[in-house]
Write an enzyme that holds these catalytic residues in place. Structure first.
Site, mmCIF file in Angstrom:
data_model
loop_
_atom_site.group_PDB
_atom_site.id
_atom_site.type_symbol
_atom_site.label_atom_id
_atom_site.label_comp_id
_atom_site.label_asym_id
_atom_site.label_seq_id
_atom_site.Cartn_x
_atom_site.Cartn_y
_atom_site.Cartn_z
ATOM 1 N N PRO A 90 0.819 -1.219 0.000
ATOM 2 C CA PRO A 90 0.000 0.000 0.000
ATOM 3 C C PRO A 90 0.854 1.272 0.000
ATOM 4 C CG PRO A 90 -0.512 -1.407 1.898
ATOM 5 C CD PRO A 90 0.672 -1.993 1.231
ATOM 6 N N GLU A 118 3.464 -7.449 8.581
ATOM 7 C CA GLU A 118 3.477 -5.983 8.644
ATOM 8 C C GLU A 118 4.247 -5.359 7.484
ATOM 9 O OE1 GLU A 118 1.583 -4.060 10.767
ATOM 10 O OE2 GLU A 118 0.829 -6.094 11.056
ATOM 11 N N ARG A 156 -3.746 -8.970 -20.510
ATOM 12 C CA ARG A 156 -4.710 -8.627 -21.561
ATOM 13 C C ARG A 156 -4.193 -7.572 -22.525
ATOM 14 N NH1 ARG A 156 -7.874 -4.677 -20.598
ATOM 15 N NH2 ARG A 156 -9.720 -5.544 -21.572
ATOM 16 N N ASP A 171 -11.634 -0.206 -24.220
ATOM 17 C CA ASP A 171 -11.973 -0.330 -22.810
ATOM 18 C C ASP A 171 -11.934 0.986 -22.075
ATOM 19 O OD1 ASP A 171 -12.433 -2.951 -22.704
ATOM 20 O OD2 ASP A 171 -10.436 -3.511 -22.029
#
Ligand code: ADE
Length: 231
Positions: A90, A118, A156, A171
């Site tokens: 993150p 962690e 893709r 897309d």
């Protein structure tokens, strides 16, 4: 051909890619290869330790450098060419379709490092990692799902993987905005009709309608994407 190495304590999770759908087909067609190395197999002690307590104290455990480094080293050896090494966390750069397209255009080999607990000892980043990626501002219980998201999005975009070469082009996000609505048979469901223009076969009119729809949806739902385009 895209070669993906993955460092993960849960190799079985990647069966979702190797055994299902588009990625499974891409592997069969030799357009994608996925190889997973488990850092536990490279731990040197009898207990196969991959984590340890954090210096400075605090909750949770930290992934040790040595087993991760050995697993990355093994994948570097197996890679068909010099790989880009990407850790998922993150704290990483929040990726977009642009990052996905850049990697597919420039890299034939990528190693993803999926952290658990962690986090990973910070020194691994200095020693082995080229980029750190986040897939969004929320916290997953490990980098595996994020690595799978990235591999799916990369796959893709590999030439030859999608049936219609233009379908990736059209897309959402490829042209900097959202996609238009789609309909298939039957023509009426609970009184809801397919827009008339789509039934007429006038391709210029259909394209015009779809472009209008893409713009209107983007304005309403994601005005930030329109701003990005101008900047
Ligand atoms: N690992 C945990 N959360 C993550 C996220 N949002 N993106 C990438 N890797 C992660």
């Amino acid at each position: 051909m895209l070669w993906c190495g993955v460092v993960s304590l849960f190799p079985e999770m990647f069966a979702a890619l190797t055994d299902c759908g588009m990625s499974r087909k891409a592997i069969k067609q030799k357009l994608l290869q996925i190889e997973v190395a488990n850092p536990r197999d490279y731990a040197s002690d009898v207990h196969k330790t991959v984590d340890d307590r954090p210096y400075g104290g605090g909750p949770g455990m930290v992934m040790k450098v040595a087993p991760l480094r050995a697993a990355i080293g093994e994948l570097r050896k197996r890679a068909p060419q010099k790989p880009l090494v990407i850790a998922l966390s993150p704290q990483g750069k929040r990726i977009t379709q642009r990052d996905i397209c850049e990697v597919v255009a420039q890299q034939a080999a990528v190693i993803f490092v999926a952290g658990r607990y962690e986090g990973i000892d910070e020194r691994l980043y200095e020693l082995e990692i080229d980029q750190e990626w986040s897939i969004g501002d929320y916290v997953l219980s490990g980098g595996e799902l994020a690595a799978m998201v990235a591999i799916d999005a990369l796959t893709r975009m590999v030439p030859g993987v999608l049936g219609h070469e233009e379908s990736a082009q059209q897309d959402s996000f490829m042209c900097g905005g959202l996609d238009h609505p789609h309909y298939t048979r039957p023509e009426v469901i609970d009184g809801l009709r397919v827009p008339e223009v789509l039934l007429g076969g006038n391709h210029a009119e259909i394209e015009k309608w779809r472009t209008q729809q893409r713009l209107a949806r983007t304005k309403q739902r994601r005005p930030d994407l329109l701003k990005e385009k101008v900047e």
